[in-house]
Design a protein around this motif. Sequence first.
Motif, PDB file in Angstrom:
ATOM      1  N   GLY A   1       0.822  -1.215   0.000  1.00 13.53           N
ATOM      2  CA  GLY A   1       0.000   0.000   0.000  1.00 13.53           C
ATOM      3  C   GLY A   1       0.852   1.258   0.000  1.00 13.53           C
ATOM      4  N   GLU A   2       1.928   1.235   0.773  1.00  9.61           N
ATOM      5  CA  GLU A   2       2.825   2.399   0.814  1.00  9.61           C
ATOM      6  C   GLU A   2       3.497   2.621  -0.538  1.00  9.61           C
ATOM      7  N   LEU A   3       3.918   1.525  -1.195  1.00  8.79           N
ATOM      8  CA  LEU A   3       4.540   1.656  -2.510  1.00  8.79           C
ATOM      9  C   LEU A   3       3.536   2.192  -3.522  1.00  8.79           C
ATOM     10  N   ARG A   4       2.316   1.687  -3.480  1.00  7.78           N
ATOM     11  CA  ARG A   4       1.253   2.186  -4.369  1.00  7.78           C
ATOM     12  C   ARG A   4       1.023   3.679  -4.129  1.00  7.78           C
ATOM     13  N   ASP A   5       0.959   4.078  -2.854  1.00  6.15           N
ATOM     14  CA  ASP A   5       0.750   5.490  -2.530  1.00  6.15           C
ATOM     15  C   ASP A   5       1.918   6.351  -3.006  1.00  6.15           C
ATOM     16  N   ALA A   6       3.129   5.815  -2.892  1.00  5.94           N
ATOM     17  CA  ALA A   6       4.310   6.565  -3.345  1.00  5.94           C
ATOM     18  C   ALA A   6       4.268   6.780  -4.852  1.00  5.94           C
ATOM     19  N   LEU A   7       3.918   5.733  -5.593  1.00 14.31           N
ATOM     20  CA  LEU A   7       3.839   5.864  -7.052  1.00 14.31           C
ATOM     21  C   LEU A   7       2.739   6.838  -7.460  1.00 14.31           C
ATOM     22  N   LYS A   8       1.621   6.786  -6.751  1.00 12.12           N
ATOM     23  CA  LYS A   8       0.528   7.714  -7.044  1.00 12.12           C
ATOM     24  C   LYS A   8       0.953   9.154  -6.743  1.00 12.12           C
ATOM     25  N   ALA A   9       1.618   9.353  -5.603  1.00 10.92           N
ATOM     26  CA  ALA A   9       2.075  10.690  -5.227  1.00 10.92           C
ATOM     27  C   ALA A   9       3.085  11.241  -6.230  1.00 10.92           C
ATOM     28  N   ILE A  10       3.993  10.380  -6.702  1.00 11.20           N
ATOM     29  CA  ILE A  10       4.959  10.806  -7.717  1.00 11.20           C
ATOM     30  C   ILE A  10       4.224  11.247  -8.972  1.00 11.20           C
ATOM     31  N   GLY A  11       3.240  10.476  -9.366  1.00 14.10           N
ATOM     32  CA  GLY A  11       2.459  10.801 -10.566  1.00 14.10           C
ATOM     33  C   GLY A  11       1.700  12.106 -10.439  1.00 14.10           C
ATOM     34  N   GLU A  12       1.342  12.453  -9.208  1.00 17.56           N
ATOM     35  CA  GLU A  12       0.605  13.695  -8.956  1.00 17.56           C
ATOM     36  C   GLU A  12       1.529  14.862  -8.613  1.00 17.56           C
ATOM     37  N   GLY A  13       2.842  14.607  -8.644  1.00 20.05           N
ATOM     38  CA  GLY A  13       3.799  15.672  -8.356  1.00 20.05           C
ATOM     39  C   GLY A  13       3.940  16.004  -6.877  1.00 20.05           C
ATOM     40  N   ARG A  14       3.569  15.084  -6.004  1.00 21.64           N
ATOM     41  CA  ARG A  14       3.668  15.321  -4.555  1.00 21.64           C
ATOM     42  C   ARG A  14       4.871  14.571  -3.995  1.00 21.64           C
ATOM     43  N   GLY A  15       6.051  15.125  -4.243  1.00 18.88           N
ATOM     44  CA  GLY A  15       7.304  14.489  -3.837  1.00 18.88           C
ATOM     45  C   GLY A  15       7.403  14.169  -2.356  1.00 18.88           C
ATOM     46  N   PRO A  16       7.115  15.140  -1.463  1.00 21.28           N
ATOM     47  CA  PRO A  16       7.225  14.845  -0.027  1.00 21.28           C
ATOM     48  C   PRO A  16       6.317  13.702   0.427  1.00 21.28           C
ATOM     49  N   ALA A  17       5.133  13.603  -0.142  1.00 19.50           N
ATOM     50  CA  ALA A  17       4.227  12.503   0.213  1.00 19.50           C
ATOM     51  C   ALA A  17       4.793  11.174  -0.268  1.00 19.50           C
ATOM     52  N   ALA A  18       5.415  11.180  -1.444  1.00 17.45           N
ATOM     53  CA  ALA A  18       6.032   9.964  -1.974  1.00 17.45           C
ATOM     54  C   ALA A  18       7.174   9.507  -1.080  1.00 17.45           C
ATOM     55  N   VAL A  19       8.006  10.446  -0.667  1.00 19.75           N
ATOM     56  CA  VAL A  19       9.127  10.117   0.217  1.00 19.75           C
ATOM     57  C   VAL A  19       8.618   9.556   1.539  1.00 19.75           C
ATOM     58  N   ALA A  20       7.586  10.157   2.093  1.00 13.66           N
ATOM     59  CA  ALA A  20       7.024   9.674   3.352  1.00 13.66           C
ATOM     60  C   ALA A  20       6.500   8.249   3.211  1.00 13.66           C
ATOM     61  N   SER A  21       5.848   7.959   2.104  1.00 14.48           N
ATOM     62  CA  SER A  21       5.333   6.608   1.872  1.00 14.48           C
ATOM     63  C   SER A  21       6.470   5.601   1.751  1.00 14.48           C
ATOM     64  N   LEU A  22       7.502   5.958   1.011  1.00 10.09           N
ATOM     65  CA  LEU A  22       8.635   5.046   0.842  1.00 10.09           C
ATOM     66  C   LEU A  22       9.366   4.802   2.162  1.00 10.09           C
ATOM     67  N   MET A  23       9.469   5.827   2.988  1.00 13.84           N
ATOM     68  CA  MET A  23      10.166   5.684   4.270  1.00 13.84           C
ATOM     69  C   MET A  23       9.388   4.826   5.264  1.00 13.84           C
TER      70      MET A  23
END
Length: 87
Positions: free
Chosen positions: A18-40
């Motif tokens: 779920g976190e990886l899915r959220d990170a990929l979605k955030a990257i696609g939406e241009g939300r870098g900090p949210a992607a980093v938080a999901s990956l961490m």
Amino acid sequence: MSEQFATAPPRISLMAAGELRDALKAIGEGRGPAAVASLMAIDSASWQAIEQRLVAVVGNDLRALLLSAAGGTGATGSTTQTQQFLG
């Protein structure tokens, strides 16, 4: 007598998927900090499983997958590879 134990390959936890899915979605939406938080938030055992699965299924690493998901230069056939990896 020496016993050899076969170790099971690491598994990707449901939370990590779920976190990886959220990170990929955030990257696609241009939300870098949210992607980093999901990956961490992904646990280390799941990271190992993700790395192994990326190499086996996509033939690339997470950086290339994230770049391709963001539309940057990375793995070729990015949409197909991303969908194949995520199931």
